[in-house]
Structure formats: C-alpha cells, structure tokens
Design a protein around this motif. Structure first.
Motif, PDB file in Angstrom:
ATOM      1  N   GLU A   1     -30.742 -63.726 -56.908  1.00  0.00           N
ATOM      2  CA  GLU A   1     -30.037 -64.875 -57.470  1.00  0.00           C
ATOM      3  C   GLU A   1     -30.405 -66.170 -56.762  1.00  0.00           C
ATOM      4  O   GLU A   1     -30.571 -67.211 -57.389  1.00  0.00           O
TER       5      GLU A   1
ATOM      6  N   ALA B   1     -29.250 -58.125 -55.127  1.00  0.00           N
ATOM      7  CA  ALA B   1     -28.778 -58.998 -56.207  1.00  0.00           C
ATOM      8  C   ALA B   1     -28.612 -60.432 -55.700  1.00  0.00           C
ATOM      9  O   ALA B   1     -29.027 -61.384 -56.369  1.00  0.00           O
ATOM     10  N   ALA B   2     -28.036 -60.586 -54.521  1.00  0.00           N
ATOM     11  CA  ALA B   2     -27.862 -61.917 -53.931  1.00  0.00           C
ATOM     12  C   ALA B   2     -29.215 -62.542 -53.608  1.00  0.00           C
ATOM     13  O   ALA B   2     -29.421 -63.743 -53.819  1.00  0.00           O
TER      14      ALA B   2
ATOM     15  N   ALA C   1     -27.760 -52.754 -52.920  1.00  0.00           N
ATOM     16  CA  ALA C   1     -27.818 -53.353 -54.256  1.00  0.00           C
ATOM     17  C   ALA C   1     -27.216 -54.758 -54.249  1.00  0.00           C
ATOM     18  O   ALA C   1     -27.765 -55.682 -54.871  1.00  0.00           O
ATOM     19  N   SER C   2     -26.105 -54.944 -53.540  1.00  0.00           N
ATOM     20  CA  SER C   2     -25.484 -56.270 -53.432  1.00  0.00           C
ATOM     21  C   SER C   2     -26.406 -57.250 -52.723  1.00  0.00           C
ATOM     22  O   SER C   2     -26.527 -58.409 -53.138  1.00  0.00           O
ATOM     23  N   LEU C   3     -27.038 -56.797 -51.664  1.00  0.00           N
ATOM     24  CA  LEU C   3     -27.991 -57.649 -50.934  1.00  0.00           C
ATOM     25  C   LEU C   3     -29.141 -58.077 -51.837  1.00  0.00           C
ATOM     26  O   LEU C   3     -29.515 -59.254 -51.879  1.00  0.00           O
TER      27      LEU C   3
ATOM     28  N   MET D   1     -24.538 -59.623 -46.051  1.00  0.00           N
ATOM     29  CA  MET D   1     -23.502 -60.170 -46.915  1.00  0.00           C
ATOM     30  C   MET D   1     -22.316 -60.596 -46.051  1.00  0.00           C
ATOM     31  O   MET D   1     -21.859 -59.848 -45.200  1.00  0.00           O
TER      32      MET D   1
ATOM     33  N   LYS E   1     -24.941 -49.048 -52.406  1.00  0.00           N
ATOM     34  CA  LYS E   1     -24.223 -50.131 -53.080  1.00  0.00           C
ATOM     35  C   LYS E   1     -24.345 -51.430 -52.288  1.00  0.00           C
ATOM     36  O   LYS E   1     -24.488 -52.511 -52.867  1.00  0.00           O
ATOM     37  N   MET E   2     -24.289 -51.323 -50.959  1.00  0.00           N
ATOM     38  CA  MET E   2     -24.467 -52.502 -50.120  1.00  0.00           C
ATOM     39  C   MET E   2     -25.874 -53.067 -50.292  1.00  0.00           C
ATOM     40  O   MET E   2     -26.053 -54.289 -50.385  1.00  0.00           O
TER      41      MET E   2
ATOM     42  N   ASP F   1     -19.085 -62.483 -50.355  1.00  0.00           N
ATOM     43  CA  ASP F   1     -19.958 -62.355 -51.524  1.00  0.00           C
ATOM     44  C   ASP F   1     -21.216 -63.215 -51.412  1.00  0.00           C
ATOM     45  O   ASP F   1     -21.913 -63.450 -52.397  1.00  0.00           O
ATOM     46  N   ARG F   2     -21.520 -63.675 -50.191  1.00  0.00           N
ATOM     47  CA  ARG F   2     -22.690 -64.536 -49.971  1.00  0.00           C
ATOM     48  C   ARG F   2     -23.671 -63.895 -48.996  1.00  0.00           C
ATOM     49  O   ARG F   2     -23.266 -63.314 -47.987  1.00  0.00           O
ATOM     50  N   LEU F   3     -24.956 -64.032 -49.291  1.00  0.00           N
ATOM     51  CA  LEU F   3     -26.009 -63.601 -48.385  1.00  0.00           C
ATOM     52  C   LEU F   3     -26.221 -64.702 -47.358  1.00  0.00           C
ATOM     53  O   LEU F   3     -26.534 -65.833 -47.721  1.00  0.00           O
TER      54      LEU F   3
END
Length: 91
Positions: free
Chosen positions: A29, A25-26, A21-23, A62, A18-19, A65-67
């Motif tokens: 984006e 996605a950021a 995936a967040s990375l 992260m 999940k971590m 919510d920011r890379l």
C-alpha cells in the motif's frame, strides 16, 4: 542465519503468517522509505515477532495498523518504535 530467526514460511504458524500478510499488505500500500534492497519477511521464533528487514538490517514492524521502522540503540540495546526510544538514555 541462526535457528532463532527464519525466512522459512513452513516454520511460521497461522498467527505469524497472518502477521506476515499484514506486513506485506502495508508494504504494498505504501512502501516505506527506510527499507532498501533485499527486503525479506523474517520470523523470530523466540520472541514471536514477524518483521521486514533489508540487506542493511533496517527493520519494519507493524505498530498498530501502520508499518513503521523499528529501532535498536547499538550503544545500550534499547529497542522500539521512534516514540518509544526517542528519550532513552544510554547507561
């Protein structure tokens, strides 16, 4: 590469996936300018940290919510995001 840090997704747990995936996605984006060629998702099995790194060993993690770029002082070993290590003093 040591057994401590891996790119092998089969060694990532659900939390780490999940971590990652967040990375990703950021990264999709808004690709950061501090990461160059050869970007890889990595997992440190000792610390539990999941991060992006490039072929020049720049690191993105992260921060909420920011890379953001994760820094290491090669003189004293201080680590953190910019606001955490801006005022550190090497001893």
């Amino acid at each position: 590469m040591s057994d401590i840090v891996t790119t092998d997704l089969s060694r990532f747990g659900y939390r780490e996936l999940k971590m990652a995936a967040s990375l990703l996605a950021a990264y999709c984006e808004s690709p950061p300018d501090f990461l160059g060629d050869g970007v890889t998702v990595m997992f440190n099995t000792r610390s539990g940290c999941v991060f992006l790194t490039d072929e020049d060993f720049n690191v993105g993690m992260m921060n909420g919510d920011r890379l953001e770029q994760f820094h290491t002082c090669f003189e004293c070993g201080a680590e953190g995001f910019a606001e955490e290590i801006d005022d550190h003093e090497c001893k």
